[in-house]
Design an enzyme around this catalytic site. Structure first.
Site, PDB file in Angstrom:
ATOM      1  N   TYR A 143       1.002  -1.302  -0.007  1.00 28.38           N
ATOM      2  CA  TYR A 143       0.266   0.037  -0.057  1.00 28.38           C
ATOM      3  C   TYR A 143       0.988   1.362  -0.101  1.00 28.38           C
ATOM      4  O   TYR A 143       0.759   2.308  -0.942  1.00 28.38           O
ATOM      5  CB  TYR A 143      -0.947  -0.032   1.313  1.00 28.38           C
ATOM      6  CG  TYR A 143      -1.703   1.290   1.373  1.00 28.38           C
ATOM      7  CD1 TYR A 143      -2.962   1.265   0.486  1.00 28.38           C
ATOM      8  CD2 TYR A 143      -1.436   2.194   2.300  1.00 28.38           C
ATOM      9  CE1 TYR A 143      -3.917   2.172   0.735  1.00 28.38           C
ATOM     10  CE2 TYR A 143      -2.478   3.278   2.567  1.00 28.38           C
ATOM     11  CZ  TYR A 143      -3.889   3.351   1.581  1.00 28.38           C
ATOM     12  OH  TYR A 143      -4.414   4.321   1.699  1.00 28.38           O
ATOM     13  N   ARG A 209      -2.565   8.481  16.463  1.00 30.81           N
ATOM     14  CA  ARG A 209      -3.030   8.823  15.230  1.00 30.81           C
ATOM     15  C   ARG A 209      -3.813  10.284  15.282  1.00 30.81           C
ATOM     16  O   ARG A 209      -4.375  10.434  16.318  1.00 30.81           O
ATOM     17  CB  ARG A 209      -4.006   7.546  14.583  1.00 30.81           C
ATOM     18  CG  ARG A 209      -3.293   6.367  14.098  1.00 30.81           C
ATOM     19  CD  ARG A 209      -2.657   6.439  13.165  1.00 30.81           C
ATOM     20  NE  ARG A 209      -2.084   5.145  12.745  1.00 30.81           N
ATOM     21  CZ  ARG A 209      -0.848   4.470  13.180  1.00 30.81           C
ATOM     22  NH1 ARG A 209      -0.256   4.996  13.971  1.00 30.81           N
ATOM     23  NH2 ARG A 209      -0.507   3.336  12.791  1.00 30.81           N
ATOM     24  N   ASP A 269       3.847  -0.863  12.164  1.00 28.83           N
ATOM     25  CA  ASP A 269       2.670  -0.042  12.506  1.00 28.83           C
ATOM     26  C   ASP A 269       3.516   1.294  13.134  1.00 28.83           C
ATOM     27  O   ASP A 269       4.233   1.403  13.961  1.00 28.83           O
ATOM     28  CB  ASP A 269       1.932  -0.740  13.769  1.00 28.83           C
ATOM     29  CG  ASP A 269       0.688   0.133  13.974  1.00 28.83           C
ATOM     30  OD1 ASP A 269      -0.250  -0.636  13.748  1.00 28.83           O
ATOM     31  OD2 ASP A 269       0.511   1.093  14.588  1.00 28.83           O
TER      32      ASP A 269
HETATM   33  P1  NAD Z   1     -12.739   2.236   0.763  1.00 32.41           P
HETATM   34  O1  NAD Z   1     -12.081   0.772   0.664  1.00 32.41           O
HETATM   35  O2  NAD Z   1     -14.186   2.004   1.549  1.00 32.41           O
HETATM   36  O3  NAD Z   1     -13.182   2.441  -0.804  1.00 32.41           O
HETATM   37  C1  NAD Z   1     -12.223   2.057  -1.836  1.00 32.41           C
HETATM   38  C2  NAD Z   1     -13.083   1.979  -2.877  1.00 32.41           C
HETATM   39  O4  NAD Z   1     -12.209   1.504  -3.993  1.00 32.41           O
HETATM   40  C3  NAD Z   1     -14.027   0.650  -2.661  1.00 32.41           C
HETATM   41  O5  NAD Z   1     -15.381   0.995  -3.059  1.00 32.41           O
HETATM   42  C4  NAD Z   1     -13.389  -0.477  -3.475  1.00 32.41           C
HETATM   43  O6  NAD Z   1     -14.354  -1.237  -4.044  1.00 32.41           O
HETATM   44  C5  NAD Z   1     -12.901   0.347  -4.683  1.00 32.41           C
HETATM   45  N1  NAD Z   1     -11.810  -0.366  -5.412  1.00 32.41           N
HETATM   46  C6  NAD Z   1     -10.669  -1.088  -4.666  1.00 32.41           C
HETATM   47  N2  NAD Z   1      -9.807  -1.621  -5.752  1.00 32.41           N
HETATM   48  C7  NAD Z   1     -10.433  -1.346  -6.933  1.00 32.41           C
HETATM   49  C8  NAD Z   1      -9.949  -1.776  -8.222  1.00 32.41           C
HETATM   50  N3  NAD Z   1      -9.030  -2.366  -8.514  1.00 32.41           N
HETATM   51  N4  NAD Z   1     -10.879  -1.185  -9.438  1.00 32.41           N
HETATM   52  C9  NAD Z   1     -12.042  -0.388  -8.850  1.00 32.41           C
HETATM   53  N5  NAD Z   1     -12.534  -0.175  -7.672  1.00 32.41           N
HETATM   54  C10 NAD Z   1     -11.693  -0.754  -6.725  1.00 32.41           C
HETATM   55  O7  NAD Z   1     -11.474   3.164   1.273  1.00 32.41           O
HETATM   56  P2  NAD Z   1     -11.845   4.755   1.675  1.00 32.41           P
HETATM   57  O8  NAD Z   1     -11.460   4.845   3.124  1.00 32.41           O
HETATM   58  O9  NAD Z   1     -12.969   5.286   1.108  1.00 32.41           O
HETATM   59  O10 NAD Z   1     -10.496   5.283   0.847  1.00 32.41           O
HETATM   60  C11 NAD Z   1     -10.669   5.842  -0.417  1.00 32.41           C
HETATM   61  C12 NAD Z   1      -9.363   6.461  -1.069  1.00 32.41           C
HETATM   62  O11 NAD Z   1      -8.634   7.343  -0.068  1.00 32.41           O
HETATM   63  C13 NAD Z   1      -8.104   5.324  -1.083  1.00 32.41           C
HETATM   64  O12 NAD Z   1      -7.395   5.607  -2.173  1.00 32.41           O
HETATM   65  C14 NAD Z   1      -7.456   5.083  -0.065  1.00 32.41           C
HETATM   66  O13 NAD Z   1      -5.945   4.798   0.061  1.00 32.41           O
HETATM   67  C15 NAD Z   1      -7.642   6.875   0.424  1.00 32.41           C
HETATM   68  N6  NAD Z   1      -7.018   6.978   1.953  1.00 32.41           N
HETATM   69  C16 NAD Z   1      -8.211   6.697   2.612  1.00 32.41           C
HETATM   70  C17 NAD Z   1      -7.853   6.968   4.248  1.00 32.41           C
HETATM   71  C18 NAD Z   1      -8.936   6.843   5.147  1.00 32.41           C
HETATM   72  O14 NAD Z   1      -8.571   6.880   6.362  1.00 32.41           O
HETATM   73  N7  NAD Z   1     -10.262   6.422   4.846  1.00 32.41           N
HETATM   74  C19 NAD Z   1      -6.703   7.572   4.342  1.00 32.41           C
HETATM   75  C20 NAD Z   1      -5.600   7.987   3.461  1.00 32.41           C
HETATM   76  C21 NAD Z   1      -5.957   7.630   2.214  1.00 32.41           C
HETATM   77  N1  UDP Z   2      -5.491  -0.709  15.920  1.00 28.73           N
HETATM   78  C1  UDP Z   2      -5.781  -1.026  17.306  1.00 28.73           C
HETATM   79  N2  UDP Z   2      -6.888  -2.133  17.383  1.00 28.73           N
HETATM   80  C2  UDP Z   2      -7.710  -2.368  16.191  1.00 28.73           C
HETATM   81  C3  UDP Z   2      -7.350  -1.689  14.979  1.00 28.73           C
HETATM   82  C4  UDP Z   2      -6.331  -0.917  15.038  1.00 28.73           C
HETATM   83  O1  UDP Z   2      -5.100  -0.706  18.105  1.00 28.73           O
HETATM   84  O2  UDP Z   2      -8.671  -3.118  16.448  1.00 28.73           O
HETATM   85  C5  UDP Z   2      -4.256   0.343  15.762  1.00 28.73           C
HETATM   86  C6  UDP Z   2      -3.391   0.030  14.760  1.00 28.73           C
HETATM   87  O3  UDP Z   2      -2.481  -0.899  15.380  1.00 28.73           O
HETATM   88  C7  UDP Z   2      -2.668   1.530  14.741  1.00 28.73           C
HETATM   89  C8  UDP Z   2      -3.979   2.285  14.707  1.00 28.73           C
HETATM   90  O4  UDP Z   2      -4.815   1.551  15.626  1.00 28.73           O
HETATM   91  O5  UDP Z   2      -1.786   1.763  15.427  1.00 28.73           O
HETATM   92  C9  UDP Z   2      -4.520   2.703  13.484  1.00 28.73           C
HETATM   93  O6  UDP Z   2      -4.916   1.736  12.940  1.00 28.73           O
HETATM   94  P1  UDP Z   2      -5.805   1.616  11.121  1.00 28.73           P
HETATM   95  O7  UDP Z   2      -6.002   0.160  10.927  1.00 28.73           O
HETATM   96  O8  UDP Z   2      -7.247   2.222  11.408  1.00 28.73           O
HETATM   97  O9  UDP Z   2      -5.037   2.439  10.206  1.00 28.73           O
HETATM   98  P2  UDP Z   2      -3.443   2.802   9.973  1.00 28.73           P
HETATM   99  O10 UDP Z   2      -3.363   4.349  10.553  1.00 28.73           O
HETATM  100  O11 UDP Z   2      -2.755   2.009  10.672  1.00 28.73           O
HETATM  101  O12 UDP Z   2      -3.229   2.902   8.513  1.00 28.73           O
END
Ligand code: NAD
Ligand code: UDP
Length: 310
Positions: A143, A209, A269
């Site tokens: 990732y 976080r 982590d």
């Molecule tokens: P999510 O998993 O809910 O959404 C991702 C979506 O992408 C899903 O609907 C999934 O089905 C679709 N998808 C995955 N692989 C695919 C593929 N190969 N083709 C078509 N569709 C595909 O996640 P989210 O939390 O909504 O995250 C959305 C974006 O934001 C992601 O790119 C993620 O990396 C980024 N992001 C999210 C967070 C967060 O905390 N939520 C933090 C940092 C970055």
């Molecule tokens: N974490 C936790 N318990 C859980 C899930 C996550 O303590 O049930 C911790 C994880 O180890 C990390 C933080 O919470 O330190 C955030 O995890 P998350 O998977 O939400 O996202 P990350 O920021 O690590 O991508």
């Protein structure tokens, strides 16, 4: 405008689509439903401005659009580590396909990148100038490195093809429509608490976080898209909490009788994470408005309806 949202059936994508639809745009939601759900966008079915395409972005596709919000990629460690090679393909081949699509029709392209490009940061808080500290052979690398190459590709399309690009580095975001089995910390703790199960803190819970509520994040994404800034911009809430603090906060809010237990810390982590949002404040006039307890209240209500039904 006609706007493509990849990953539009997911958590953040579906909230973004709601805002774009309310603004009167034509929206194409493209998703393979790996972690997305039709229920997140089903309220738009039948609306002439809305189209849903089941498609995997690792295969090319041609679409005529003005803008692309590229969000498709599993975001939870549990889901992106379940099929790491697929995650890399989604970030590399998928991002290349979406950049190619944008180039062909001269669309503006916004990449949903991540704070994970900073890895386990040696600089705190993290500003966009920091190059990061990522273990390229570890279990998070599919990732983290996937998103780093997605950023590299995006800037090469800018340099080589003059593509109009935006890059959002998103920090931990939470809110309604997170999946129950998502595995991320906020959803895990809420679901565990609602089910009367112990809250599983990994490690001693001293890692930190910073949690941003989804409506704030979506506002930031839209402002970045509308701006003229091609450099990466952090989007997140600078409020920093230890994971143990988060556990006890959710425990108090949902079920004070639930127990907190300690499980092993997963490999690599990150110890600390907090966005420096100076750029977003200065360039986009953006800052998060929803405090953690308010966002958690709304998120808990959503999970309560889905899990308990009232
Ligand atoms: P999510 O998993 O809910 O959404 C991702 C979506 O992408 C899903 O609907 C999934 O089905 C679709 N998808 C995955 N692989 C695919 C593929 N190969 N083709 C078509 N569709 C595909 O996640 P989210 O939390 O909504 O995250 C959305 C974006 O934001 C992601 O790119 C993620 O990396 C980024 N992001 C999210 C967070 C967060 O905390 N939520 C933090 C940092 C970055
Ligand atoms: N974490 C936790 N318990 C859980 C899930 C996550 O303590 O049930 C911790 C994880 O180890 C990390 C933080 O919470 O330190 C955030 O995890 P998350 O998977 O939400 O996202 P990350 O920021 O690590 O991508």
């Amino acid at each position: 405008m006609r706007i493509l949202v990849t990953g539009g059936a997911g958590f953040i994508g579906s909230h973004l689509i709601d805002r774009l639809m309310h603004q009167g745009h034509e929206v194409i939601c493209l998703d393979n439903f790996y972690t997305g759900d039709k229920r997140n966008i089903s309220h738009w079915f039948g609306n002439n401005n809305f189209e849903l395409l089941r498609h995997d972005i690792t295969d090319p596709i041609k679409l005529e659009v003005d803008r692309v919000y590229h969000l498709a990629c599993p975001a939870s460690p549990v889901h992106y580590q379940a099929n790491p090679i697929k995650t890399i393909k989604t970030n590399v081949l998928g991002t290349m396909n979406m950049l190619g699509l944008a180039k062909r029709v001269k669309a503006r392209f916004l990449l949903a990148s991540t704070s994970e490009v900073y890895g386990d940061p040696l600089v705190h808080p993290q500003s966009e100038e920091y190059w990061g500290n990522v273990n390229c052979t570890g279990i998070r690398a599919n990732y983290d490195e996937g998103k780093r190459i997605a950023e590299t590709l995006t800037f090469d399309y800018l340099r080589q093809h003059n593509l109009d690009v935006r890059v959002a580095r998103i920090f931990n975001t939470y809110g309604e429509r997170m999946q129950e089995n998502d595995g991320r910390v906020v959803s895990n703790f809420i679901v565990q608490s609602l089910r009367g199960k112990p809250l599983t803190v990994y490690g001693d819970g001293s890692q930190t976080r910073s949690f941003c509520y989804v409506s704030d994040l979506v506002e930031g994404l839209m402002r970045l898209m509308d701006s003229d800034r091609t450099e990466p911009v952090n989007l997140g809430n600078p409020g920093e909490y230890t994971i143990l603090e988060l556990a006890t906060t959710i425990q108090k809010m949902v079920n004070p009788n639930s127990e907190v237990i300690f499980n092993p810390l997963p490999q690599d982590d990150p110890r600390r994470r907090q966005p420096d949002i100076t750029r977003a404040m200065q360039w986009l006039d953006w800052k998060p408005l929803v405090p953690l307890e308010e966002g958690l209240t709304r998120t808990i209500a959503d999970f309560r309806t889905r899990i308990i039904g009232n």
